[in-house]
Design a protein around this motif. Structure first.
Motif, mmCIF file in Angstrom:
data_model
loop_
_atom_site.group_PDB
_atom_site.id
_atom_site.type_symbol
_atom_site.label_atom_id
_atom_site.label_comp_id
_atom_site.label_asym_id
_atom_site.label_seq_id
_atom_site.Cartn_x
_atom_site.Cartn_y
_atom_site.Cartn_z
ATOM 1 N N ASP A 1 0.918 -1.125 -0.039
ATOM 2 C CA ASP A 1 -0.077 0.125 0.032
ATOM 3 C C ASP A 1 0.695 1.211 0.034
ATOM 4 N N CYS A 2 0.446 2.321 -0.679
ATOM 5 C CA CYS A 2 1.090 3.584 -0.611
ATOM 6 C C CYS A 2 0.795 4.501 0.488
ATOM 7 N N THR A 3 1.521 4.547 1.197
ATOM 8 C CA THR A 3 1.290 5.418 2.242
ATOM 9 C C THR A 3 2.275 6.912 2.446
ATOM 10 N N PRO A 4 1.728 7.978 3.032
ATOM 11 C CA PRO A 4 2.385 9.050 3.008
ATOM 12 C C PRO A 4 3.920 8.929 3.551
ATOM 13 N N PHE B 1 4.828 13.035 -9.098
ATOM 14 C CA PHE B 1 4.376 12.111 -9.345
ATOM 15 C C PHE B 1 4.206 10.947 -8.422
ATOM 16 N N THR B 2 5.343 10.852 -7.591
ATOM 17 C CA THR B 2 5.423 9.964 -6.157
ATOM 18 C C THR B 2 4.221 10.379 -5.393
ATOM 19 N N TRP B 3 3.912 11.661 -5.115
ATOM 20 C CA TRP B 3 3.035 12.000 -4.079
ATOM 21 C C TRP B 3 1.506 11.971 -4.509
ATOM 22 N N TYR B 4 1.231 11.881 -5.849
ATOM 23 C CA TYR B 4 -0.050 11.619 -6.612
ATOM 24 C C TYR B 4 -0.281 10.325 -7.125
ATOM 25 N N ILE B 5 0.618 9.410 -6.928
ATOM 26 C CA ILE B 5 0.588 8.042 -7.590
ATOM 27 C C ILE B 5 -0.610 7.323 -7.006
ATOM 28 N N ASP B 6 -1.274 7.578 -5.883
ATOM 29 C CA ASP B 6 -2.261 6.572 -5.346
ATOM 30 C C ASP B 6 -3.467 7.239 -5.471
ATOM 31 N N THR B 7 -3.528 8.376 -6.278
ATOM 32 C CA THR B 7 -4.855 9.092 -6.226
ATOM 33 C C THR B 7 -5.940 8.066 -6.872
ATOM 34 N N LYS B 8 -7.292 8.145 -6.518
ATOM 35 C CA LYS B 8 -8.188 7.292 -6.791
ATOM 36 C C LYS B 8 -8.829 7.805 -8.335
ATOM 37 N N ASP B 9 -8.645 9.002 -8.692
ATOM 38 C CA ASP B 9 -9.186 9.508 -9.962
ATOM 39 C C ASP B 9 -8.341 9.402 -10.800
ATOM 40 N N VAL B 10 -8.446 8.397 -11.817
ATOM 41 C CA VAL B 10 -7.729 8.319 -13.094
ATOM 42 C C VAL B 10 -7.611 9.528 -13.760
ATOM 43 N N MET B 11 -8.496 10.502 -13.944
ATOM 44 C CA MET B 11 -8.482 11.725 -14.677
ATOM 45 C C MET B 11 -7.204 12.582 -13.875
ATOM 46 N N TRP B 12 -7.377 12.681 -12.631
ATOM 47 C CA TRP B 12 -6.613 13.435 -12.156
ATOM 48 C C TRP B 12 -5.144 12.840 -12.152
ATOM 49 N N PHE B 13 -4.936 11.599 -11.998
ATOM 50 C CA PHE B 13 -3.747 11.063 -12.221
ATOM 51 C C PHE B 13 -2.910 11.257 -13.937
ATOM 52 N N LEU C 1 10.696 8.152 -0.079
ATOM 53 C CA LEU C 1 11.229 8.190 -1.621
ATOM 54 C C LEU C 1 11.536 9.485 -1.998
ATOM 55 N N ILE C 2 10.891 10.235 -1.934
ATOM 56 C CA ILE C 2 11.028 11.722 -2.061
ATOM 57 C C ILE C 2 12.335 12.361 -1.503
#
Length: 172
Positions: free
Chosen positions: A70-73, A107-119, A79-80
């Motif tokens: 799972d992608c966690t903060p 990209f790393t921060w937003y990699i787990d966004t649920k909205d594919v459009m935002w991704f 990683l950043i």
């Protein structure tokens, strides 16, 4: 630096980059993206873009980690910070040398966004940053293909929007 060889390797990376722009499934996108990063990192090394090569390497590690866990903060921040620490020796007074760090961090921060459009918007924004970096390092092939990839992601976004408006929700 070998500009011709670097651009040839970049051509291979960019071909993969454009093709994955048509992938609608985010998890599949991220997995296939590792091949692109491997080729891109090699091209950056050949062209003297050491910060870009580091960003590509860390991005492969990031994708492998997030494809298994799972992608966690906390993992994202680690990683950043790791990428920034490894990239510090490549940074000059030229702000362009910061672009791989910023793009990969975003990209790393937003990699787990649920909205594919935002991704896909994040992909487009980071592609623009990489395009500027590529221009600076004479990665001419990559510049054109980044434009093509922005277009392919735009087409994919249009198709997703069309499907959503027709009540055929696509998974994120």
């Amino acid at each position: 630096m070998n500009v011709v060889l670097g651009n040839i390797v970049s051509l291979l990376a960019c071909t993969v980059m454009v093709l994955i722009g048509f992938i609608k499934n985010k998890k599949r996108y991220i997995i296939v993206q590792n091949l692109q990063f491997l080729l891109n990192g090699t091209a950056h090394l050949l062209l003297g873009g050491f910060g870009g090569a580091i960003a590509s390497g860390i991005s492969i590690v990031r994708n492998l980690i997030f494809s298994k866990w799972d992608c966690t903060p906390i993992i994202k921040v680690i990683l950043i910070v790791l990428q920034t620490a490894l990239s510090i020796p490549t940074i000059t007074s030229n702000p362009i040398t910061w672009l791989p760090i910023i793009a990969a961090a975003m990209f790393t921060w937003y990699i787990d966004t649920k909205d594919v459009m935002w991704f896909k918007w994040v992909i487009i924004i980071t592609l623009i940053m990489w395009g500027v970096y590529d221009l600076y390092h004479q990665n001419y092939v990559s510049i054109w293909f980044r434009i093509f990839t922005v277009v392919s992601n735009g087409i994919s976004m249009w198709k997703i929007h069309k499907d959503r408006t027709e009540n055929k929700k696509l998974p994120a």
